[in-house]
Design an enzyme around this catalytic site. Sequence first.
Site, mmCIF file in Angstrom:
data_model
loop_
_atom_site.group_PDB
_atom_site.id
_atom_site.type_symbol
_atom_site.label_atom_id
_atom_site.label_comp_id
_atom_site.label_asym_id
_atom_site.label_seq_id
_atom_site.Cartn_x
_atom_site.Cartn_y
_atom_site.Cartn_z
ATOM 1 N N SER A 319 0.832 -1.199 0.000
ATOM 2 C CA SER A 319 0.000 0.000 0.000
ATOM 3 C C SER A 319 0.874 1.259 0.000
ATOM 4 O O SER A 319 0.592 2.231 -0.700
ATOM 5 C CB SER A 319 -0.911 -0.025 1.228
ATOM 6 O OG SER A 319 -1.398 1.240 1.515
ATOM 7 N N TRP A 322 2.294 1.643 -3.390
ATOM 8 C CA TRP A 322 1.270 2.136 -4.313
ATOM 9 C C TRP A 322 1.207 3.662 -4.286
ATOM 10 O O TRP A 322 1.053 4.308 -5.312
ATOM 11 C CB TRP A 322 -0.105 1.549 -3.936
ATOM 12 C CG TRP A 322 -1.214 2.145 -4.751
ATOM 13 C CD1 TRP A 322 -1.630 1.741 -5.984
ATOM 14 C CD2 TRP A 322 -2.030 3.280 -4.402
ATOM 15 N NE1 TRP A 322 -2.658 2.542 -6.427
ATOM 16 C CE2 TRP A 322 -2.931 3.502 -5.466
ATOM 17 C CE3 TRP A 322 -2.105 4.123 -3.297
ATOM 18 C CZ2 TRP A 322 -3.866 4.522 -5.466
ATOM 19 C CZ3 TRP A 322 -3.048 5.146 -3.294
ATOM 20 C CH2 TRP A 322 -3.911 5.333 -4.368
ATOM 21 N N HIS A 323 1.364 4.214 -3.068
ATOM 22 C CA HIS A 323 1.276 5.670 -2.954
ATOM 23 C C HIS A 323 2.388 6.370 -3.727
ATOM 24 O O HIS A 323 2.157 7.413 -4.329
ATOM 25 C CB HIS A 323 1.333 6.106 -1.486
ATOM 26 C CG HIS A 323 0.027 5.959 -0.778
ATOM 27 N ND1 HIS A 323 -0.387 4.758 -0.245
ATOM 28 C CD2 HIS A 323 -0.967 6.841 -0.527
ATOM 29 C CE1 HIS A 323 -1.577 4.931 0.315
ATOM 30 N NE2 HIS A 323 -1.954 6.172 0.147
ATOM 31 N N GLY A 324 3.571 5.826 -3.678
ATOM 32 C CA GLY A 324 4.653 6.494 -4.389
ATOM 33 C C GLY A 324 5.913 5.664 -4.413
ATOM 34 O O GLY A 324 6.202 4.945 -3.462
ATOM 35 N N PHE A 469 -0.322 10.462 -7.263
ATOM 36 C CA PHE A 469 -0.273 9.007 -7.155
ATOM 37 C C PHE A 469 -0.843 8.376 -8.412
ATOM 38 O O PHE A 469 -1.258 7.279 -8.436
ATOM 39 C CB PHE A 469 -1.051 8.525 -5.930
ATOM 40 C CG PHE A 469 -0.606 9.220 -4.660
ATOM 41 C CD1 PHE A 469 0.733 9.541 -4.485
ATOM 42 C CD2 PHE A 469 -1.493 9.564 -3.689
ATOM 43 C CE1 PHE A 469 1.151 10.191 -3.341
ATOM 44 C CE2 PHE A 469 -1.086 10.219 -2.529
ATOM 45 C CZ PHE A 469 0.240 10.529 -2.363
#
Lengths: 469, 386
Positions: A319, A322-324, A469
């Site tokens: 997770s 996924w954000h960066g 994102f």
Amino acid sequence: MLFNSWIFFAFALVVLPLYHALPLRWQNRMLLVASYVFYGTWDYRFLFLLLLTTSIDYFVACGMGRTDDPKKRKLLLGVTLVSNLSVLGFFKYFNFFSEQLEALLHTLGFNPQFFHLNVVLPVGISFFTLQTIGYVIDVYWKKIPAEQNFLDFALFISYFPQLVAGPIEQAGHLLPQIKKARPRVTFPDVASAAWLILLGYFKKSVVADNIAAAIDPMLAGPTPGGLSCLIISYLFTIQLYCDFAGYCDIARGVSKLMGINLMVNFNLPMIARNPVEYWNRWHISLSLWFRHYVYIPLGGNRGGVVKTLRNLMITFVLSGLWHGPKWSWITWGAYHGAWLCAYRLMFPNQKKQHHLHWALDLLCRTAWFNVIALGLMIIRTDTPTAFWNFIVSIFTRMSWKIEAAEPTFLLMVLGGSLFAIELWVRNRDNPWEAKGWNWGLGVVTVTLVILSLWFLPAPVGKPFIYFQF
Amino acid sequence: MTEATPPAPEVTISPRKVGRVRLLWTLAYIIVPAIALAGIEAWMRGTVYVQTWDYNTLKQTRGQMHYDYLFAGSSRTQLGVDENAFAEEVARLGGPANQSAINLSAGYCRVMYHYFGLRTMLRDDPTCLRGTTVFIECPSGMGEYLLWTDPWTYTRAERVLFPGMIASDLPKLWLAHTPLEYKLDMTVRFLTYNYKSYAMRGILRAEFFRVGREAAARELVKLGADDTPPPLPADAPKFRTGASVDPKVAKNAPMYFKEFYEQEKKIIERHWRSWDISVHDDLVKLIHNAGGKVVFIDMPQPSIFDPMYKWEGRDEDRRLFNETVTKRWNSFVIHSAVKFPDEAYPDRFHLDGPSAEIYSRALAEDYVRKLNAATEAGSTNRHIAE
């Protein structure tokens, strides 16, 4: 096209009346065109990418729908996962992993020169990729039938209010609304949409942008004093929340004006009292996505404590990633994963409701707010050194300094008014259903929100943080 | 046996009543905020001073429209040129005596600002520029190159233009190669300029935050907060306006410059060569047609601006600018011999007070020398000829 721009205002002025003037089939077609125009204003070249992703997933899902052969279905699932993750990986993660490999080989004594891409990250790619992956997996699991109408499916992927920053809708929720005749938009719907839009702009333009204008220069220089650092961490937490929740409120409001209900993405996350509650309140659509498509397939909480903790950590690190594509985001994911693991070890019976004395309850909520504020500073400070200096400042230089005056004022006025409204309305789409809401108080509240939107927006409207994102 | 609960009576509300409630609802939530806004608008019209715009308030604030020397530039010139010291020095060196001077430079303004400003002045008094020498800033020996198709203002400084804009400027604005958002924003600002509660809402916002900040500071001090001002030496540098240098600004100057550079990258990083279609060209024509004269002044600037002016290819741009100045605009550039170290720019952008005076006197000396040299050579330069 930002929600806080004149172009969006003009766009909405054209799209909304046109939408209501058309019959359902044409409404969907017009919405599809509008969504592509909306996305194309950033960079029309990425429309082809959006169309490509949509086409692949449409045909793969249709193929899955036509066969019961598990091998073929698995193969088709593999095709869609590889294609979607490759696109995401190419645009978002290629440079990150290439740099990490380069650094690793460098420490081993090699001196490789890897190729680095010089491409812009297509806006919203992380959101629509997850949405489309979720859809294909649901078809694979036979939770939903494959959508046969390409235009409806394309609209499901590109529906403009939620295209670039969510909420990440599940096919089972949004697709039926796209397909069936929408109920007539009634007066209460318009009133509710107006409230959501108003509140969304208030969160973004008044709270988030003003906080950014105050704390960005403070964080650009040497680390401020301890009190300032502490207040800055609170303010950044509020900023990030208002930036993202504001976007989602506007998206939900605009969508409501077209008779389509988007899911609630935030439910007062700032008053959570533990990590489990927090992740049920913050970015709910992403939490649900990771729960459904990562955590549960990994085994969830079946298979003992160690496996549960492993699954939690994997889910949260992913997770974060996924954000960066940055170590700060990965660390933030691991930080939250670790808190969830610790909480699970301390309270193995998650289903049991813990009734706490109000004072202890308040203490838990305050303590958890500090935990999330500290975690977000990992991202905001970006480098380990800067984060370390920040923490050191909080714990060793806790002196009262006049430089804390502006952050304190912002925290009290902006944070205070936001919390007052949020706690009163309790995330209702119709605030007049809130306890204690009457004509007088309601009119005063709405008038104050409008006046603050008129007079207090930050001089420069910043892009939404979650667009990156 | 329990008694059967009677069915709840069906409540029917007449559509008329529903309609009335909705009308009331709408009135309450729309009309009340609208009345509040109208009230604030009325209050602001009566109390908040119109945005100071030197060009159209000259008559009211200074009592005269005509000046012998007029300086037009950005904050660089606003703080770096002492117009009275300049006029005095010119007279002392044998130039014309008793000349009036005004510095109408302003922060965050592009050359459009002065074009609109002078146009406004001329609309009020067509003779106001007759015989006036207008000194136009050109740092590093070049004006800030701007075409009508470029953004007309710096980001965050849109408001500086509106007092001088007129409706017939709008088509030109919409033909510029600027983003649609910029055009929409500028148009909305132009159309709402006379509504103070919208056009000047920034003032109210700044005031709100200032009052709040000060109140918070007072409370923090009561709680024992350290209110020692940021470390500033006793002889902290001051600008010629008397304002002290804000150490926060100086500390963050590289960040501000970087931000500015990123925002204006497209304009900064191109070649500056088609001066004949630039806004400068129209400005010079406007001044000449009104009977004024133009002189370009090479304003000193610190090394922070080097990325803009010192790179391969800029020398050719500079040469072309100088050629345009002499051949097309019949004017000249004053390159002052006085150089200042970076320390003379306490906020990293603007000259401090003493340096501004030194520069202004040196500028006067160079100006007089140029005048004398041109007269001796029997120049046909339009500036000298007039």
